[in-house]
Design a protein around this motif. Structure first.
Motif, PDB file in Angstrom:
ATOM      1  N   PRO A 107       0.770  -1.169  -0.033  1.00 39.46           N
ATOM      2  CA  PRO A 107      -0.031  -0.016  -0.062  1.00 39.46           C
ATOM      3  C   PRO A 107       0.838   1.176  -0.057  1.00 39.46           C
ATOM      4  CG  PRO A 107       0.045  -1.038   2.193  1.00 39.46           C
ATOM      5  CD  PRO A 107       0.760  -2.081   1.136  1.00 39.46           C
ATOM      6  N   GLY A 108       0.390   2.165  -0.708  1.00 34.56           N
ATOM      7  CA  GLY A 108       1.063   3.182  -0.837  1.00 34.56           C
ATOM      8  C   GLY A 108       2.401   3.188  -1.991  1.00 34.56           C
ATOM      9  N   ARG A 109       2.880   2.217  -2.594  1.00 36.74           N
ATOM     10  CA  ARG A 109       3.801   2.052  -3.608  1.00 36.74           C
ATOM     11  C   ARG A 109       3.411   2.354  -5.071  1.00 36.74           C
ATOM     12  NH1 ARG A 109       7.532  -2.861  -5.209  1.00 36.74           N
ATOM     13  NH2 ARG A 109       8.372  -2.077  -7.019  1.00 36.74           N
ATOM     14  N   VAL A 110       3.893   3.176  -5.556  1.00 34.66           N
ATOM     15  CA  VAL A 110       3.376   3.355  -6.996  1.00 34.66           C
ATOM     16  C   VAL A 110       4.257   2.351  -7.910  1.00 34.66           C
ATOM     17  CG1 VAL A 110       3.599   5.111  -8.846  1.00 34.66           C
ATOM     18  CG2 VAL A 110       3.375   6.010  -6.405  1.00 34.66           C
ATOM     19  N   PHE A 111       3.086   1.628  -8.706  1.00 33.46           N
ATOM     20  CA  PHE A 111       3.957   0.526  -9.694  1.00 33.46           C
ATOM     21  C   PHE A 111       3.571   1.133 -11.216  1.00 33.46           C
ATOM     22  CE2 PHE A 111       3.095  -2.190  -6.137  1.00 33.46           C
ATOM     23  CZ  PHE A 111       3.997  -2.988  -5.959  1.00 33.46           C
ATOM     24  N   SER A 112       4.809   1.204 -11.862  1.00 34.68           N
ATOM     25  CA  SER A 112       4.469   1.708 -13.232  1.00 34.68           C
ATOM     26  C   SER A 112       3.483   0.635 -13.908  1.00 34.68           C
ATOM     27  CB  SER A 112       6.007   1.763 -13.913  1.00 34.68           C
ATOM     28  OG  SER A 112       6.436   0.637 -14.146  1.00 34.68           O
ATOM     29  N   ARG A 113       3.175   1.003 -15.023  1.00 33.27           N
ATOM     30  CA  ARG A 113       2.419  -0.015 -15.859  1.00 33.27           C
ATOM     31  C   ARG A 113       3.430  -1.204 -16.442  1.00 33.27           C
ATOM     32  NH1 ARG A 113       0.264   5.205 -16.417  1.00 33.27           N
ATOM     33  NH2 ARG A 113      -2.140   5.326 -16.464  1.00 33.27           N
ATOM     34  N   GLU A 114       4.470  -0.734 -16.710  1.00 36.77           N
ATOM     35  CA  GLU A 114       5.109  -1.729 -17.151  1.00 36.77           C
ATOM     36  C   GLU A 114       5.580  -2.736 -16.083  1.00 36.77           C
ATOM     37  OE1 GLU A 114       5.749   2.005 -19.649  1.00 36.77           O
ATOM     38  OE2 GLU A 114       5.840   1.446 -17.467  1.00 36.77           O
ATOM     39  N   GLU A 115       5.896  -2.491 -14.899  1.00 35.21           N
ATOM     40  CA  GLU A 115       6.048  -3.381 -13.834  1.00 35.21           C
ATOM     41  C   GLU A 115       4.785  -4.218 -13.703  1.00 35.21           C
ATOM     42  OE1 GLU A 115       7.889  -3.510  -9.180  1.00 35.21           O
ATOM     43  OE2 GLU A 115       7.423  -1.730 -10.159  1.00 35.21           O
TER      44      GLU A 115
ATOM     45  N   SER B 264       7.705  -9.164 -20.172  1.00 42.61           N
ATOM     46  CA  SER B 264       8.368  -8.170 -20.257  1.00 42.61           C
ATOM     47  C   SER B 264       7.447  -7.060 -20.894  1.00 42.61           C
ATOM     48  CB  SER B 264       9.715  -7.893 -20.763  1.00 42.61           C
ATOM     49  OG  SER B 264      10.663  -8.909 -19.738  1.00 42.61           O
ATOM     50  N   TYR B 265       7.678  -5.847 -20.785  1.00 36.54           N
ATOM     51  CA  TYR B 265       6.942  -4.758 -21.457  1.00 36.54           C
ATOM     52  C   TYR B 265       7.019  -4.639 -23.019  1.00 36.54           C
ATOM     53  CZ  TYR B 265       5.750   0.071 -23.382  1.00 36.54           C
ATOM     54  OH  TYR B 265       5.223   1.010 -23.906  1.00 36.54           O
ATOM     55  N   MET B 266       5.936  -5.037 -23.794  1.00 36.38           N
ATOM     56  CA  MET B 266       6.142  -5.006 -25.362  1.00 36.38           C
ATOM     57  C   MET B 266       5.111  -3.997 -25.787  1.00 36.38           C
ATOM     58  SD  MET B 266       6.904  -9.151 -26.023  1.00 36.38           S
ATOM     59  CE  MET B 266       5.411  -9.739 -25.325  1.00 36.38           C
ATOM     60  N   GLY B 267       4.950  -2.870 -25.030  1.00 37.95           N
ATOM     61  CA  GLY B 267       3.984  -1.776 -25.632  1.00 37.95           C
ATOM     62  C   GLY B 267       2.597  -2.187 -25.611  1.00 37.95           C
ATOM     63  N   ASN B 268       2.077  -3.018 -24.718  1.00 31.30           N
ATOM     64  CA  ASN B 268       0.866  -3.180 -24.440  1.00 31.30           C
ATOM     65  C   ASN B 268       0.125  -3.098 -23.105  1.00 31.30           C
ATOM     66  OD1 ASN B 268      -1.757  -3.966 -25.092  1.00 31.30           O
ATOM     67  ND2 ASN B 268      -1.416  -6.116 -24.650  1.00 31.30           N
ATOM     68  N   THR B 269       0.604  -1.783 -22.656  1.00 29.88           N
ATOM     69  CA  THR B 269       0.216  -1.286 -21.200  1.00 29.88           C
ATOM     70  C   THR B 269      -1.057  -0.813 -21.297  1.00 29.88           C
ATOM     71  OG1 THR B 269       1.050   0.890 -21.664  1.00 29.88           O
ATOM     72  CG2 THR B 269       2.479  -0.314 -20.773  1.00 29.88           C
ATOM     73  N   ARG B 270      -1.864  -0.770 -22.044  1.00 26.04           N
ATOM     74  CA  ARG B 270      -3.489  -0.647 -22.071  1.00 26.04           C
ATOM     75  C   ARG B 270      -4.032  -1.471 -21.366  1.00 26.04           C
ATOM     76  NH1 ARG B 270      -7.161   2.630 -21.514  1.00 26.04           N
ATOM     77  NH2 ARG B 270      -9.142   2.119 -22.447  1.00 26.04           N
ATOM     78  N   THR B 271      -3.375  -2.959 -21.698  1.00 29.61           N
ATOM     79  CA  THR B 271      -4.070  -4.034 -20.816  1.00 29.61           C
ATOM     80  C   THR B 271      -4.133  -3.842 -19.245  1.00 29.61           C
ATOM     81  OG1 THR B 271      -3.123  -5.580 -22.341  1.00 29.61           O
ATOM     82  CG2 THR B 271      -3.623  -6.563 -20.290  1.00 29.61           C
TER      83      THR B 271
ATOM     84  N   GLU C 194      -1.327   7.779 -10.552  1.00 33.05           N
ATOM     85  CA  GLU C 194      -0.222   8.733 -10.522  1.00 33.05           C
ATOM     86  C   GLU C 194       0.082   8.889 -11.718  1.00 33.05           C
ATOM     87  OE1 GLU C 194       0.929   9.973  -7.364  1.00 33.05           O
ATOM     88  OE2 GLU C 194      -0.798   8.929  -6.505  1.00 33.05           O
ATOM     89  N   TRP C 195      -0.397  10.344 -12.290  1.00 31.44           N
ATOM     90  CA  TRP C 195      -0.005  10.499 -13.615  1.00 31.44           C
ATOM     91  C   TRP C 195       1.474  10.553 -13.941  1.00 31.44           C
ATOM     92  CZ3 TRP C 195      -4.242  10.065 -16.237  1.00 31.44           C
ATOM     93  CH2 TRP C 195      -5.514  10.108 -15.370  1.00 31.44           C
ATOM     94  N   GLY C 196       1.663   9.724 -15.149  1.00 31.48           N
ATOM     95  CA  GLY C 196       3.063   9.656 -15.681  1.00 31.48           C
ATOM     96  C   GLY C 196       4.014   8.900 -14.739  1.00 31.48           C
ATOM     97  N   ALA C 197       3.411   8.094 -13.848  1.00 32.12           N
ATOM     98  CA  ALA C 197       4.153   7.319 -13.019  1.00 32.12           C
ATOM     99  C   ALA C 197       3.241   5.887 -12.911  1.00 32.12           C
ATOM    100  CB  ALA C 197       4.277   7.450 -11.495  1.00 32.12           C
ATOM    101  N   GLY C 198       2.040   5.811 -12.805  1.00 29.66           N
ATOM    102  CA  GLY C 198       1.371   4.439 -12.456  1.00 29.66           C
ATOM    103  C   GLY C 198       0.168   4.280 -11.636  1.00 29.66           C
TER     104      GLY C 198
END
Length: 261
Positions: A181-189, A198-205, A232-236
């Motif tokens: 809780p409280g930790r920001v996860f990027s979409r890629e992570e 691994s991230y292959m351009g489909n973070t919309r998922t 968190e805009w621009g972060a995840g």
């Protein structure tokens, strides 16, 4: 198929070489593990309908299919959700394919570890025990944050004591966020840790699943879970709650790990 009675957890071996199966079984039995073995993908699917393994040892090249495809099927919870209860079972790939791309493909398919043949039985045993220590430690701990309750052992989620029906990936996503809780996860992570590649351009998922998860929690919570998962805009994304904000101000904790639901 063989089944050796012993001490849990149950280890499933999916391997079409009977000599390797026997070799691995002997060493696992010495460590007091129970073992069930399948010679291919078809038999493995049949056994998974009867047994709940604590860990799966999986070869890639099998007579009736590809082990990575079976790994993906398990991680997806099965074609019709029949394997949802074991979608996060630890999977160790044991394969003669040693190239980097083969190893990466195994991890993209959702494997937790990858060991190449020929292998040391001692190393295999240590890897199994290490994976089980991590997975069992995570699975036992229930999480309660405000009105939200998560029971990883039963893969159940409650809001204000009312059950919330989630897909396997929605559950894994929520469990990961709630475990930190409280930790920001990027979409890629999130894409890599929940979907297993691994991230292959489909973070919309990730965005789609977060939106569905928010909708289900808000409906069940009748307002108590609004804004539980914040952007968190621009972060995840991160899991937030009024209690966490109170904790940041007053120093009180909100992440309670329970021994049972």
């Amino acid at each position: 198929m063989t089944y050796v009675h012993g001490v849990s957890p149950l280890i499933m071996i999916v391997e079409d070489n009977p000599l390797i199966v026997e070799f691995v079984e002997i060493h696992l039995q010495r460590e007091k593990f129970s073992v069930v073995a399948a010679t291919g993908c078809t038999e493995a699917v049949q056994l998974l309908r009867k047994h709940v393994p604590g860990l799966i040892i999986l070869d890639i090249v099998l007579d009736d299919g590809n082990g990575c495809d079976l790994c993906r099927l398990i991680r997806a919870g099965g074609s019709d959700g029949e394997f949802a209860r074991i979608a996060d079972v630890p999977i160790l790939i044991l394969s003669a394919r040693a190239d980097e791309e083969d190893r990466l493909e195994g991890f993209r398919a959702g494997a937790d570890d990858y060991l190449t043949k020929p292998f040391s039985p001692a190393e295999l045993t240590f890897r199994i025990k290490s994976i089980l220590r991590r997975s069992i430690g995570l699975s036992i701990a229930c999480i309660e944050i405000g009105a939200l309750q998560i029971d990883p052992r039963r893969r159940e989620v409650y809001v204000n004591h009312h059950p919330v029906e989630l897909t396997p990936k929605e559950f894994e996503l929520l469990h990961l966020l709630a475990s930190h809780p409280g930790r920001v996860f990027s979409r890629e992570e999130l894409l890599e840790r929940v979907w297993g590649y691994s991230y292959m351009g489909n973070t919309r998922t990730v965005d789609v699943h977060v939106n569905r998860l928010r909708h289900k929690l808000e409906l069940a919570g009748e307002g108590s879970c609004n804004d539980l998962i914040s952007t968190e805009w621009g972060a995840g994304y991160k899991l937030e709650s009024p209690a966490l904000l109170e904790a940041e101000v007053g120093g009180t904790g909100i992440h309670r790990l329970l021994n049972s639901h």
